[in-house]
Enzyme design. Structure first.
Site, mmCIF file in Angstrom:
data_model
loop_
_atom_site.group_PDB
_atom_site.id
_atom_site.type_symbol
_atom_site.label_atom_id
_atom_site.label_comp_id
_atom_site.label_asym_id
_atom_site.label_seq_id
_atom_site.Cartn_x
_atom_site.Cartn_y
_atom_site.Cartn_z
ATOM 1 N N HIS A 213 0.831 -1.213 0.000
ATOM 2 C CA HIS A 213 0.000 0.000 0.000
ATOM 3 C C HIS A 213 0.867 1.265 0.000
ATOM 4 C CE1 HIS A 213 -2.948 2.794 2.160
ATOM 5 N NE2 HIS A 213 -3.510 2.521 0.993
ATOM 6 N N ASP B 173 -0.872 6.251 -5.551
ATOM 7 C CA ASP B 173 -1.963 7.229 -5.685
ATOM 8 C C ASP B 173 -1.539 8.304 -6.677
ATOM 9 O OD1 ASP B 173 -3.766 6.301 -3.470
ATOM 10 O OD2 ASP B 173 -1.938 6.656 -2.320
ATOM 11 N N HIS C 73 -0.586 10.919 -2.182
ATOM 12 C CA HIS C 73 -1.921 10.581 -1.706
ATOM 13 C C HIS C 73 -2.806 11.807 -1.496
ATOM 14 C CE1 HIS C 73 -5.057 9.628 1.263
ATOM 15 N NE2 HIS C 73 -5.103 8.457 0.641
ATOM 16 N N GLU D 34 -4.083 3.843 -8.369
ATOM 17 C CA GLU D 34 -5.326 4.492 -7.921
ATOM 18 C C GLU D 34 -5.413 5.916 -8.459
ATOM 19 O OE1 GLU D 34 -6.339 4.810 -3.687
ATOM 20 O OE2 GLU D 34 -8.033 6.078 -4.277
HETATM 21 O O1 G3P Z 1 -5.853 0.524 -2.026
HETATM 22 C C1 G3P Z 1 -6.955 1.285 -1.705
HETATM 23 C C2 G3P Z 1 -6.676 2.361 -0.702
HETATM 24 O O2 G3P Z 1 -5.417 2.900 -0.957
HETATM 25 C C3 G3P Z 1 -7.725 3.435 -0.712
HETATM 26 O O3 G3P Z 1 -7.579 4.363 0.310
HETATM 27 O O4 G3P Z 1 -7.016 6.577 1.212
HETATM 28 O O5 G3P Z 1 -5.320 4.785 1.234
HETATM 29 O O6 G3P Z 1 -5.963 5.856 -0.903
HETATM 30 P P1 G3P Z 1 -6.416 5.429 0.454
HETATM 31 CA CA CA Z 2 -4.647 4.581 -2.367
#
Ligand code: G3P
Ligand code: CA
Length: 255
Positions: free
Chosen positions: A11, A40, A53, A112
């Protein structure tokens, strides 16, 4: 299902061990050995794509300011590593293209898309870096996934949802499966708290991939695999290895 049957996703890179969404975090994840690295993506004032992010530089760099109002050059003047630890001083906010190029050496990029207006630029970057075979695009925005599919249907997509469990969960699963199928996504990617056995089974028996985010607890990882999730996203990809070893030890002793 055995421990080796699911997709391991780091992540924001190995963000528990290195500054999130940096080349160091991606390299660390690849070094540990993962199947996917989640990043992200946001757009800059001059139409470039960067991996970050938040909407602003404030939390994860030594500068402040809104990404959409700054040029790539301005953004890359920021230090994106010092906040995490002295050994990461000098780390920059990476571009999407350099991230794709690095990650595709041994894993896929779980890309993402944070902003709704970035789909066309993202598809261009995937083509430019020849990453069609090394990527899945995920988003909370159904419109992004629809547009990505219409621009290049070869690119797999995953629908993200941040909802909380609302009993009965099998009914909630049916609604989400419908949305996932309507937009042509192959994967439903849910907050792990959403899952119970009935939710997981409703999704799996209809042939939709079920991924979860973000799980850092080894016991929880093992429970989720038992429920049949096909992908787990974690800030600590080293714990996938730890959990796998524990299962192997268990099998050696008891089977
Ligand atoms: O992998 C999905 C997750 O990353 C979504 O939430 O806020 O960490 O981008 P966030
Ligand atoms: Ca994410």
């Amino acid at each position: 299902m055995s421990w080796s049957d699911f997709v391991r996703i780091a992540h924001r890179g190995a963000s528990g061990l290195a500054p999130e969404n940096t080349l160091s975090a991606f390299s660390k994840a690849l070094e540990i050995g993962v199947d996917g690295v989640e990043v992200d993506v946001r757009g800059t004032l001059d139409g470039k794509l960067v991996v970050l992010h938040d909407q602003t530089l404030d939390r994860t760099t030594d500068r402040t300011g809104c990404i959409h109002r700054m040029s790539l050059t301005e953004i890359q003047e920021a230090d994106a590593g010092a906040w995490f630890g002295p050994s990461f001083i000098g780390e920059k906010v990476p571009t999407l293209a350099e991230s794709l190029d690095l990650i595709k050496k041994t894993a896929i990029t779980v890309l993402e898309v944070k902003d709704e207006w970035l789909s066309a630029e993202v598809v261009r970057a995937i083509h430019h870096t020849q990453s069609v075979n090394n990527v899945i695009v995920i988003s909370f925005h159904a419109s992004v996934l629809l547009e990505v599919r219409s621009l290049d249907p070869r690119i797999p997509t995953g629908f993200l949802t941040s909802g909380n469990p609302t009993p009965p969960q099998h009914k909630q699963a049916l609604d989400l499966i419908q949305t996932t199928c309507k937009i042509g996504a192959s994967t439903l990617n849910v907050k792990h708290e959403m899952l119970d056995a009935s939710f997981a089974w409703e999704v799996r028996k209809r042939g939709v991939n079920l991924w979860v985010w973000t799980v850092d607890d080894v016991i929880q990882m093992q429970q989720l695999v038992t429920l049949g999730v096909q992908g787990i996203t974690s800030n600590f990809p080293d714990r996938f290895v730890q959990a796998g070893n524990e299962e192997e030890n268990y099998n050696e002793i008891y089977n």
